[in-house]
Design an enzyme around this catalytic site. Structure first.
Site, PDB file in Angstrom:
ATOM      1  N   LYS A   9      -3.500  12.913  -2.481  1.00  0.00           N
ATOM      2  CA  LYS A   9      -2.481  13.899  -2.841  1.00  0.00           C
ATOM      3  C   LYS A   9      -3.142  15.231  -3.253  1.00  0.00           C
ATOM      4  CE  LYS A   9       0.806  10.254  -4.162  1.00  0.00           C
ATOM      5  NZ  LYS A   9       1.791   9.779  -5.154  1.00  0.00           N
ATOM      6  N   TYR A  49       9.152  10.413   1.736  1.00  0.00           N
ATOM      7  CA  TYR A  49       9.697   9.870   0.491  1.00  0.00           C
ATOM      8  C   TYR A  49      11.201   9.616   0.558  1.00  0.00           C
ATOM      9  CZ  TYR A  49       5.293  10.319  -2.101  1.00  0.00           C
ATOM     10  OH  TYR A  49       4.001  10.155  -2.566  1.00  0.00           O
ATOM     11  N   ASN A 112      -0.775  11.394  -9.321  1.00  0.00           N
ATOM     12  CA  ASN A 112      -1.508  10.129  -9.391  1.00  0.00           C
ATOM     13  C   ASN A 112      -2.433   9.902  -8.203  1.00  0.00           C
ATOM     14  OD1 ASN A 112       0.356   9.557  -7.471  1.00  0.00           O
ATOM     15  ND2 ASN A 112       1.415   7.958  -8.600  1.00  0.00           N
ATOM     16  N   HIS A 115      -1.547   8.053  -2.327  1.00  0.00           N
ATOM     17  CA  HIS A 115      -0.423   7.248  -1.852  1.00  0.00           C
ATOM     18  C   HIS A 115      -0.941   6.134  -0.951  1.00  0.00           C
ATOM     19  CE1 HIS A 115       3.153   5.967   0.331  1.00  0.00           C
ATOM     20  NE2 HIS A 115       2.425   6.080   1.424  1.00  0.00           N
ATOM     21  N   GLU A 126       5.273   5.938   8.230  1.00  0.00           N
ATOM     22  CA  GLU A 126       4.519   7.005   7.571  1.00  0.00           C
ATOM     23  C   GLU A 126       3.420   7.562   8.470  1.00  0.00           C
ATOM     24  OE1 GLU A 126       5.365   5.009   3.175  1.00  0.00           O
ATOM     25  OE2 GLU A 126       3.315   5.045   3.971  1.00  0.00           O
TER      26      GLU A 126
HETATM   27  P1  RTP Z   1       3.167   6.094  -3.671  1.00  0.00           P
HETATM   28  O1  RTP Z   1       4.450   5.798  -2.898  1.00  0.00           O
HETATM   29  O2  RTP Z   1       2.936   7.579  -3.843  1.00  0.00           O
HETATM   30  O3  RTP Z   1       1.996   5.385  -3.092  1.00  0.00           O
HETATM   31  O4  RTP Z   1       3.305   5.528  -5.138  1.00  0.00           O
HETATM   32  P2  RTP Z   1       3.918   4.131  -5.585  1.00  0.00           P
HETATM   33  O5  RTP Z   1       4.324   3.332  -4.396  1.00  0.00           O
HETATM   34  O6  RTP Z   1       2.970   3.542  -6.561  1.00  0.00           O
HETATM   35  O7  RTP Z   1       5.195   4.606  -6.389  1.00  0.00           O
HETATM   36  P3  RTP Z   1       6.676   4.866  -5.884  1.00  0.00           P
HETATM   37  O8  RTP Z   1       7.587   4.082  -6.732  1.00  0.00           O
HETATM   38  O9  RTP Z   1       6.768   4.716  -4.397  1.00  0.00           O
HETATM   39  O10 RTP Z   1       6.868   6.394  -6.259  1.00  0.00           O
HETATM   40  C1  RTP Z   1       6.399   7.410  -5.402  1.00  0.00           C
HETATM   41  C2  RTP Z   1       5.747   8.499  -6.197  1.00  0.00           C
HETATM   42  O11 RTP Z   1       6.713   9.162  -6.983  1.00  0.00           O
HETATM   43  C3  RTP Z   1       6.107   9.648  -8.177  1.00  0.00           C
HETATM   44  N1  RTP Z   1       6.822   9.100  -9.315  1.00  0.00           N
HETATM   45  N2  RTP Z   1       7.145   9.809 -10.347  1.00  0.00           N
HETATM   46  N3  RTP Z   1       8.163  10.672 -12.843  1.00  0.00           N
HETATM   47  C4  RTP Z   1       8.334   9.405 -12.471  1.00  0.00           C
HETATM   48  O12 RTP Z   1       8.900   8.589 -13.155  1.00  0.00           O
HETATM   49  C5  RTP Z   1       7.784   8.993 -11.188  1.00  0.00           C
HETATM   50  N4  RTP Z   1       7.862   7.771 -10.683  1.00  0.00           N
HETATM   51  C6  RTP Z   1       7.239   7.841  -9.480  1.00  0.00           C
HETATM   52  C7  RTP Z   1       4.673   9.199  -8.157  1.00  0.00           C
HETATM   53  O13 RTP Z   1       3.877  10.260  -7.622  1.00  0.00           O
HETATM   54  C8  RTP Z   1       4.699   8.041  -7.202  1.00  0.00           C
HETATM   55  O14 RTP Z   1       3.417   7.831  -6.657  1.00  0.00           O
HETATM   56 MG    MG Z   2       5.572   4.064  -2.827  1.00  0.00          MG
END
Ligand code: RTP
Ligand code: MG
Length: 148
Positions: A9, A49, A112, A115, A126
Site C-alpha cells: 500500500k 474494495y 497497514n 493487502h 483482484e
Molecule cells: P486487506 O483487504 O487490505 O488485505 O485487509 P484485510 O483483509 O485484513 O481487511 P479487510 O477487512 O478486508 O479491510 C480492508 C482494509 O480496510 C481498512 N480498514 N479500516 N478503520 C477501520 O476500522 C478499518 N477496517 C479495515 C484496512 O486498510 C484494511 O486492510
Molecule cells: Mg480484505
C-alpha cells in the site's frame, strides 16, 4: 496453480519497504509471476474494495489506496492465499502477531502496509482489476483479452 494478489500500500512504498517485503515472500518460497509500481485509479480502487462499500471506513480507504503509488504483485504457489494472509497478520493491530508483516511494521488499522487476497476467487478478480494478461509470466485464461 493457486495465485494471490498482494499489494504494498502507499504507506509501504513511502516508507521504502518494497525490497524488504518482496524478500519475505521470495524467501518463503513462492513464485513471483507479475509485479509493477502503479497508481490505482479511483475506479480500480472501488472495484478492488467493492465488498466494503457499506463500511463506515470505505471513503477513507479509497482515499488512502489512491493517495500514492502501490506495488502490485501476483504470487503463485500451493496454499499461497492462506499462507500469505498468515504472513501478513491480522487487520487489527492488537491482534497482528509479532513476526507477521503488520505485527512487525504497523500500528494502524487503516495504514497497514499490505493487502492480500482472502480467497482464490477474490485473487482472480483482484488480479484482473490490476493487471493485463500479458503482464503476467504465465497466461491466465480468466483474465480479459486486451483490445487490439
Ligand atoms: P486487506 O483487504 O487490505 O488485505 O485487509 P484485510 O483483509 O485484513 O481487511 P479487510 O477487512 O478486508 O479491510 C480492508 C482494509 O480496510 C481498512 N480498514 N479500516 N478503520 C477501520 O476500522 C478499518 N477496517 C479495515 C484496512 O486498510 C484494511 O486492510
Ligand atoms: Mg480484505
Amino acid at each position: 496453480m493457486e495465485k494471490t494478489f498482494l499489494m504494498l500500500k502507499p504507506d509501504a512504498v513511502q516508507r521504502r519497504m518494497i525490497g524488504k517485503l518482496v524478500q519475505r515472500f521470495e524467501e518463503k518460497g513462492f513464485e513471483l509471476i507479475g509485479a509493477k509500481l502503479m497508481r490505482m485509479t479511483m475506479a480500480q480502487a472501488e472495484a478492488h474494495y467493492a465488498e466494503h462499500t457499506d463500511k463506515p471506513f470505505y471513503g477513507e480507504l479509497l482515499e488512502f489506496i489512491t493517495s500514492g503509488p502501490v506495488f502490485a504483485m501476483v504470487w503463485q504457489g500451493e496454499g499461497v492465499v492462506a499462507m500469505s494472509r498468515l504472513m501478513i497478520g491480522k487487520t487489527n493491530p492488537l491482534e497482528a502477531a509479532p513476526g507477521t508483516i503488520r505485527g512487525d511494521f504497523a500500528t494502524d488499522k487503516g495504514n497497514n502496509i499490505i493487502h492480500g487476497s482472502d480467497s482464490p476467487e477474490s485473487a482472480e478478480r483482484e488480479v484482473a482489476n490490476a493487471f493485463h494478461p500479458e503482464e503476467l509470466l504465465i497466461f491466465d485464461p480468466f483474465l480479459p483479452k486486451l483490445e487490439a
